[in-house]
Scaffold this motif. Structure first.
Motif, short mmCIF file in Angstrom:
data_model
loop_
_atom_site.label_atom_id
_atom_site.label_comp_id
_atom_site.label_asym_id
_atom_site.label_seq_id
_atom_site.Cartn_x
_atom_site.Cartn_y
_atom_site.Cartn_z
N THR A 53 74.59 18.20 10.43
CA THR A 53 73.38 18.96 10.79
C THR A 53 72.71 18.47 12.07
O THR A 53 72.48 19.27 12.98
CB THR A 53 72.39 18.98 9.60
OG1 THR A 53 73.10 19.41 8.44
CG2 THR A 53 71.23 19.90 9.86
N ALA A 56 75.06 19.27 15.06
CA ALA A 56 75.19 20.71 15.29
C ALA A 56 73.92 21.23 15.97
O ALA A 56 73.98 22.08 16.87
CB ALA A 56 75.44 21.46 13.98
N CYS A 57 72.79 20.68 15.58
CA CYS A 57 71.51 21.05 16.20
C CYS A 57 71.49 20.59 17.66
O CYS A 57 71.15 21.35 18.56
CB CYS A 57 70.36 20.44 15.39
SG CYS A 57 68.74 20.75 16.09
N ALA A 127 71.88 23.82 9.08
CA ALA A 127 71.89 23.83 10.55
C ALA A 127 70.87 24.86 11.05
O ALA A 127 70.07 24.56 11.94
CB ALA A 127 73.29 24.15 11.08
#
Ligand code: CP3
Length: 356
Positions: A53, A56-57, A127
């Motif tokens: 997460t 991906a951010c 996400a």
């Protein structure tokens, strides 16, 4: 919810007046950016990056730190759904996506589980909500999915394909089995996109990357019909705002009129259709997103700027245009050229939006 500071992308999707043409790039977070490659190395590989997460951010925001883009797109992949259906997605370096299992028979289709996206694809929902928080209202966040037909091609072939031989064998030989598969995927996509919308996606795009390899009748029957079902099943308003839907069929220019009647708010155009002629064909039915050839980004910045000027003038004045590439940006593009493209849109487009 935090107020949206830049909403020209959402306004353009609804064909409302804007100060300039909004712009984003398909695949804007990706290998052409050295900072993306560094973050992917930290995650280990592409799939681990999608499932991590915070990372991906981080990669979602990277292109926005470089360029004045008007939207962010969730960092993920269209093949997360087949993976959640138990096909076992993996990527081998230098090659495209692969599946450990394929779906080729009535029994294979019948054995597919029904997914609950908020549980089975919780990493995607996490996400989305994390990125929404990090964006803090700066620009809207786009969620996405593959179309049922496009997902089916990967599931049947077991990966990418040149001629879609196995997918077409099933489609022509056992159309009822193909329809069962597509219907199962349409329900999965509805659940998945509604999960993304509930998690904070402010617009959604359906990528029908391989719709254009079908004959006209087969496109209607095996691709567009299922995208229509999806559009009809989506949450269209959240937090007091419309959640626009963009439908992108690569090589779908000849079917523009029927795509415009699908119920989507906007149609994505690849570079093979003249955007001025497309606008004349669909009138004010939907917004248009596109459509510079991504290969133009290999040309010198002055040539890129001229192409942007030409596309803006072909579309003409007034609302309803979202500038984009006609397909994803390629990994070997110089980021400076992507910057020149985006700058050209921001500098050259205001004159097309002067209001009297
Ligand atoms: O647009 C964005 O920035 C969001 C991220 C995004 C990715 N894939 C990341 C990605 C989106 C929207 C997609 C969609 C996607 N994935 C499509 C439809 C869009 C299109 O291009 O038509 C398709 C067909 C896929 C399936 C897929 N995923 C393929 C064929 C590949 C390999 C392509 C390649 O260039 O090697 C992927 C991998 C993938 N998805 C990468 C990225 C950044 C590259 C993986 C890496 O980092 O090595």
């Amino acid at each position: 919810m935090t107020e949206l500071k830049n909403d020209r992308f959402l306004r353009a999707l609804m064909r409302q007046p804007v100060d300039r043409t909004p712009v984003w790039m398909m695949r804007q977070a990706g290998r052409y950016l050295p900072e993306y490659r560094a973050t992917r190395a930290k995650a280990g590989d592409f799939l681990s990056l999608c499932k991590n997460t915070p990372l991906a951010c981080e990669v979602t925001l990277q292109p926005l730190e470089r360029f004045p883009l008007d939207a962010a797109i969730l960092f993920s992949d269209i093949l997360t759904i087949p993976d959640a259906l138990g096909l076992g997605l993996y990527f081998e370096t230098g090659e495209g996506p692969k599946f450990r299992n394929t779906v080729r028979s009535a029994a294979d289709v019948a054995a597919l589980p029904k997914i609950n996206a908020e549980v089975d694809l919780d990493y995607v929902m996490n996400a989305v909500s994390t990125i929404r928080g990090a964006l803090n209202g700066s620009v809207p966040l786009i969620g996405f999915s593959g179309s049922p037909w496009t997902l089916a091609t990967y599931m049947i072939e077991g990966g990418s394909s040149k001629d879609f031989r196995e997918a077409k064998k099933l489609m022509y030989g056992q159309p009822e089995v193909m329809h069962q598969l597509l219907d199962h995927l349409a329900d999965s996509v509805i659940d998945y996109l509604n999960g993304q919308i509930r998690a904070g996606a402010q617009a959604v795009q359906i990528f029908d990357t391989w719709g254009g390899v079908l004959s006209s009748w087969a496109y209607q029957e095996f691709s567009l019909n299922y995208m229509k079902k999806i559009v009809a099943g989506l949450i269209r308003e959240n937090d007091g705002r419309r959640v626009p839907v963009i439908l992108f069929t690569k090589n779908g220019g000849q079917w523009l009129e029927s795509i415009a009647e699908s119920g989507a708010d906007a149609v994505g155009l690849d570079w093979t259709t003249d955007i001025g002629k497309a606008r004349a064909r669909i009138g004010d039915q939907v917004a248009l997103q596109g459509n510079m050839d991504p290969a133009m980004l290999y040309a010198p910045p002055e040539r890129i700027r001229q192409e942007v000027a030409d596309i803006l003038s072909r579309y003409g004045t007034g609302p309803g245009h979202i500038f984009n590439l006609g397909h994803g940006i390629t990994p070997d593009v110089d980021p400076e050229h992507a910057g020149a493209f985006i700058r050209a849109v921001t500098e050259l487009s205001p004159e097309y939006h002067l209001q009297d």
